[in-house]
Design an enzyme around this catalytic site. Structure first.
Site, PDB file in Angstrom:
ATOM      1  N   HIS A 297      -6.074  -4.813 -11.512  1.00 54.43           N
ATOM      2  CA  HIS A 297      -6.625  -3.625 -10.861  1.00 54.43           C
ATOM      3  C   HIS A 297      -8.002  -3.361 -11.427  1.00 54.43           C
ATOM      4  CE1 HIS A 297      -7.016   0.432  -9.305  1.00 54.43           C
ATOM      5  NE2 HIS A 297      -6.080   0.091  -8.448  1.00 54.43           N
TER       6      HIS A 297
ATOM      7  N   ASP B 171       1.265  -2.391  -5.563  1.00 48.78           N
ATOM      8  CA  ASP B 171       1.727  -3.190  -4.433  1.00 48.78           C
ATOM      9  C   ASP B 171       2.684  -4.297  -4.813  1.00 48.78           C
ATOM     10  OD1 ASP B 171       0.625  -1.846  -2.363  1.00 48.78           O
ATOM     11  OD2 ASP B 171      -1.345  -2.729  -2.696  1.00 48.78           O
TER      12      ASP B 171
HETATM   13  N1  ACO Z   1      -4.409 -13.488 -10.642  1.00 49.45           N
HETATM   14  C1  ACO Z   1      -5.077 -14.327 -11.461  1.00 49.45           C
HETATM   15  N2  ACO Z   1      -6.234 -14.030 -12.076  1.00 49.45           N
HETATM   16  C2  ACO Z   1      -6.763 -12.807 -11.850  1.00 49.45           C
HETATM   17  C3  ACO Z   1      -6.118 -11.866 -11.012  1.00 49.45           C
HETATM   18  C4  ACO Z   1      -4.901 -12.241 -10.402  1.00 49.45           C
HETATM   19  N3  ACO Z   1      -4.249 -11.376  -9.586  1.00 49.45           N
HETATM   20  N4  ACO Z   1      -6.859 -10.728 -10.961  1.00 49.45           N
HETATM   21  C5  ACO Z   1      -7.924 -10.954 -11.746  1.00 49.45           C
HETATM   22  N5  ACO Z   1      -7.878 -12.198 -12.292  1.00 49.45           N
HETATM   23  C6  ACO Z   1      -8.808 -12.765 -13.274  1.00 49.45           C
HETATM   24  C7  ACO Z   1     -10.113 -13.176 -12.646  1.00 49.45           C
HETATM   25  O1  ACO Z   1     -10.103 -14.526 -12.244  1.00 49.45           O
HETATM   26  C8  ACO Z   1     -11.081 -12.913 -13.773  1.00 49.45           C
HETATM   27  O2  ACO Z   1     -10.963 -13.948 -14.717  1.00 49.45           O
HETATM   28  P1  ACO Z   1     -12.265 -14.433 -15.577  1.00 49.45           P
HETATM   29  O3  ACO Z   1     -12.690 -13.239 -16.377  1.00 49.45           O
HETATM   30  O4  ACO Z   1     -11.773 -15.582 -16.386  1.00 49.45           O
HETATM   31  O5  ACO Z   1     -13.294 -14.845 -14.568  1.00 49.45           O
HETATM   32  C9  ACO Z   1     -10.551 -11.661 -14.436  1.00 49.45           C
HETATM   33  O6  ACO Z   1      -9.139 -11.706 -14.188  1.00 49.45           O
HETATM   34  C10 ACO Z   1     -11.136 -10.378 -13.897  1.00 49.45           C
HETATM   35  O7  ACO Z   1     -10.996 -10.374 -12.476  1.00 49.45           O
HETATM   36  P2  ACO Z   1     -11.981  -9.637 -11.466  1.00 49.45           P
HETATM   37  O8  ACO Z   1     -11.815 -10.220 -10.119  1.00 49.45           O
HETATM   38  O9  ACO Z   1     -13.369  -9.629 -12.058  1.00 49.45           O
HETATM   39  O10 ACO Z   1     -11.439  -8.147 -11.559  1.00 49.45           O
HETATM   40  P3  ACO Z   1     -11.738  -7.006 -10.509  1.00 49.45           P
HETATM   41  O11 ACO Z   1     -11.570  -5.728 -11.237  1.00 49.45           O
HETATM   42  O12 ACO Z   1     -13.041  -7.235  -9.828  1.00 49.45           O
HETATM   43  O13 ACO Z   1     -10.600  -7.223  -9.407  1.00 49.45           O
HETATM   44  C11 ACO Z   1      -8.588  -7.062  -8.183  1.00 49.45           C
HETATM   45  C12 ACO Z   1      -9.482  -6.444  -9.280  1.00 49.45           C
HETATM   46  C13 ACO Z   1      -9.426  -7.297  -6.890  1.00 49.45           C
HETATM   47  C14 ACO Z   1      -7.480  -6.077  -7.851  1.00 49.45           C
HETATM   48  C15 ACO Z   1      -8.030  -8.409  -8.705  1.00 49.45           C
HETATM   49  O14 ACO Z   1      -7.286  -8.185  -9.882  1.00 49.45           O
HETATM   50  C16 ACO Z   1      -7.174  -9.131  -7.644  1.00 49.45           C
HETATM   51  O15 ACO Z   1      -7.724  -9.879  -6.838  1.00 49.45           O
HETATM   52  N6  ACO Z   1      -5.831  -8.916  -7.667  1.00 49.45           N
HETATM   53  C17 ACO Z   1      -4.941  -9.506  -6.678  1.00 49.45           C
HETATM   54  C18 ACO Z   1      -5.010  -8.698  -5.380  1.00 49.45           C
HETATM   55  C19 ACO Z   1      -4.302  -7.362  -5.500  1.00 49.45           C
HETATM   56  O16 ACO Z   1      -3.175  -7.250  -5.997  1.00 49.45           O
HETATM   57  N7  ACO Z   1      -4.977  -6.311  -4.987  1.00 49.45           N
HETATM   58  C20 ACO Z   1      -4.403  -4.954  -4.952  1.00 49.45           C
HETATM   59  C21 ACO Z   1      -5.238  -4.000  -5.738  1.00 49.45           C
HETATM   60  S1  ACO Z   1      -4.426  -2.453  -5.858  1.00 49.45           S
HETATM   61  C22 ACO Z   1      -4.708  -1.707  -4.408  1.00 49.45           C
HETATM   62  O17 ACO Z   1      -5.642  -1.860  -3.713  1.00 49.45           O
HETATM   63  C23 ACO Z   1      -3.655  -0.774  -4.026  1.00 49.45           C
END
Ligand code: ACO
Length: 430
Positions: free
Chosen positions: A308, A365
């Site tokens: 998140h 979710d």
């Molecule tokens: N699975 C694997 N790796 C992940 C995940 C994941 N679900 N989420 C983040 N990471 C990793 C990224 O690859 C990144 O790694 P790095 O630092 O080695 O490059 C690090 O964790 C940080 O990730 P970001 O994408 O920079 O984090 P951000 O805060 O921008 O993204 C997000 C948050 C979009 C929710 C992300 O965690 C994601 O894509 N999750 C899966 C989709 C999801 O569940 N979305 C629902 C959000 S809640 C809502 O809207 C109700």
């Protein structure tokens, strides 16, 4: 606003500015950089708004490190335990919990705005039978402006309130219509003798051939999910509603834009993506392979329902929903193997250093889809369910925005990285 300022000086040009420090009731302080560009010639670069507040708001507060979520100051745990979705919607919109007569009036108003015009109902016939319900909902909500053009004066507080009530009232009707159309069933009218969630379940599942027994467990579970999804401060869809709202666009256009933003898998589309992912994993014994794949950046695969932008400790909604998931499935007598996959996946990820180091926890979710599935809601409708609940938050923010006197059109800046100024080249010479 505090008296504190931070002075920023560019040594090269010796230009400086005093940035006032802005503090809210809770949360980190911020610099007001409104005069930065005028005073120093610099502006700021912050992709994804990691460090930038776009507005002041009194609706919702999140502390991502502590796992705190407050609607108008009330902890989500208390609202989940004692309140109901419609009361929460009232709270978000009006700022205070309603007294009994205020709630009765609000409930009456919402209940008596649930119908959609017959011509709007006919719109659904124009979609291909397998259209995604989010596409139908987005179009239907946007089209509401065409039906209520006599009450679109956004400068009139009474008309703004009416639009907010209409949106909260009609979203379940539109959502159920999109689903019924997609499966070729007749569209149902809302029943005023039912409360908000039971009315929605009736419109979703009633068939002409036999009366529908609405499960109180299902209605209560839905109500709780709606409370948890009702608002989440300046998330992507709410920010979209506010950005569109800043142009003076009508509330139906703003909320249709919010629905579009919610649809993406990084936002509201995640609950649908979670269930697809769990089904793909299929069995608890395949979990470790899925975790390895999620850690491999080249795979393009992420664990849906994990991570998140704001919560870096735990998502308080996920804690509530996890407990509820077990309870609801037990009470409804549903034995879903996907729940076993989900639990195994959660445990595996929480033990894995990749997820621990990056503070990736299950979000709201991760479990909501399993509950929706147990309630008989089809996967394609999951994000629509989110949209019904989030409409309360969207309209609360839209109303707040229009009650703010110094509101400006939202217009981000950019760092231009394109070609420098150059002369047009004649086609023959290119
Ligand atoms: N699975 C694997 N790796 C992940 C995940 C994941 N679900 N989420 C983040 N990471 C990793 C990224 O690859 C990144 O790694 P790095 O630092 O080695 O490059 C690090 O964790 C940080 O990730 P970001 O994408 O920079 O984090 P951000 O805060 O921008 O993204 C997000 C948050 C979009 C929710 C992300 O965690 C994601 O894509 N999750 C899966 C989709 C999801 O569940 N979305 C629902 C959000 S809640 C809502 O809207 C109700």
């Amino acid at each position: 606003m505090s008296e504190k300022t931070v002075v920023l000086t560019d040594a090269a040009s010796n230009r400086s500015t005093a940035l006032p420090v802005v503090t809210g009731t809770l949360g980190d302080p911020a610099f007001d950089i409104g005069k930065l560009n005028k005073d120093t010639g610099y502006f700021t670069y912050d992709p994804g708004f990691m460090s930038t507040a776009a507005t002041k708001s009194a609706v919702t507060f999140i502390d991502g490190d502590q796992g705190i979520l407050l609607y108008r100051g009330y902890p989500i745990e208390q609202l989940a335990k004692h309140s109901n979705f419609l009361e929460v919607a009232y709270l978000l919109i009006n700022g205070e919990l309603p007294k009994a007569d205020e709630f009765a009036k609000f409930d009456h108003e919402v209940t008596h705005h649930t119908m959609m015009r017959e011509s709007l109902k006919n719109f659904f016939q124009g979609f291909h039978y397998d259209a995604h319900p989010m596409a139908m909902c987005m179009a239907a909500v946007g089209s509401l402006a065409a039906f209520y053009h006599d009450s679109l004066d956004i400068n009139d507080p009474a008309q703004r309130k009416l639009a907010a009530i209409r949106l909260i009232a009609k979203m379940p009707t539109i959502a159920a219509a999109a689903y019924r159309y997609s499966i070729g069933w007749p569209i149902r009218y809302p029943r005023n003798n039912l409360e908000y969630c039971s009315r929605f379940l009736h419109m979703m599942f009633e068939v002409p051939s036999e009366p529908l027994q609405i499960s109180p467990v299902a209605a209560k579970a839905l109500d709780l999910l709606f409370i948890l999804h009702a608002d989440h401060e300046q998330n992507a869809s709410t920010s979209t509603v506010r950005l569109v709202g800043s142009t003076g666009a009508n509330p139906y256009a703003c909320v249709a834009a919010g629905i579009a933003a919610l649809w993406g898998p990084a936002h509201g589309g995640a609950n649908e993506a979670v269930l697809k992912m769990l089904a793909e994993i299929g069995d608890a014994k395949n979990v470790s392979k899925a975790v390895e794949r999620a850690k491999d950046k080249n795979s393009g695969f992420r664990l849906m329902g994990f991570g998140h932008r704001v919560y870096k400790n735990f998502d308080p909604r996920a804690t509530i929903i996890r407990e509820m998931c077990h309870k609801v499935l037990g009470e409804l007598g549903v034995n879903d193997p996907l729940l076993d996959v989900a639990m195994e996946l959660e445990q595996a990820a929480l033990k894995d250093s990749y997820f621990v180091e990056r503070k990736l926890y299950p979000n709201v979710d991760f479990y909501s889809g399993i509950i929706y599935k147990a309630l008989g809601i089809p996967t394609e409708m999951f994000t629509v369910m989110f949209a019904i609940a989030r409409t309360a938050g969207w309209v609360a923010h839209w109303l707040e925005q229009h009650e703010t006197l110094d509101a400006k059109i939202g217009r981000p800046r950019q760092i231009y990285i394109g070609a420098p100024n150059r002369d047009y080249v004649d086609p023959a010479k290119r």
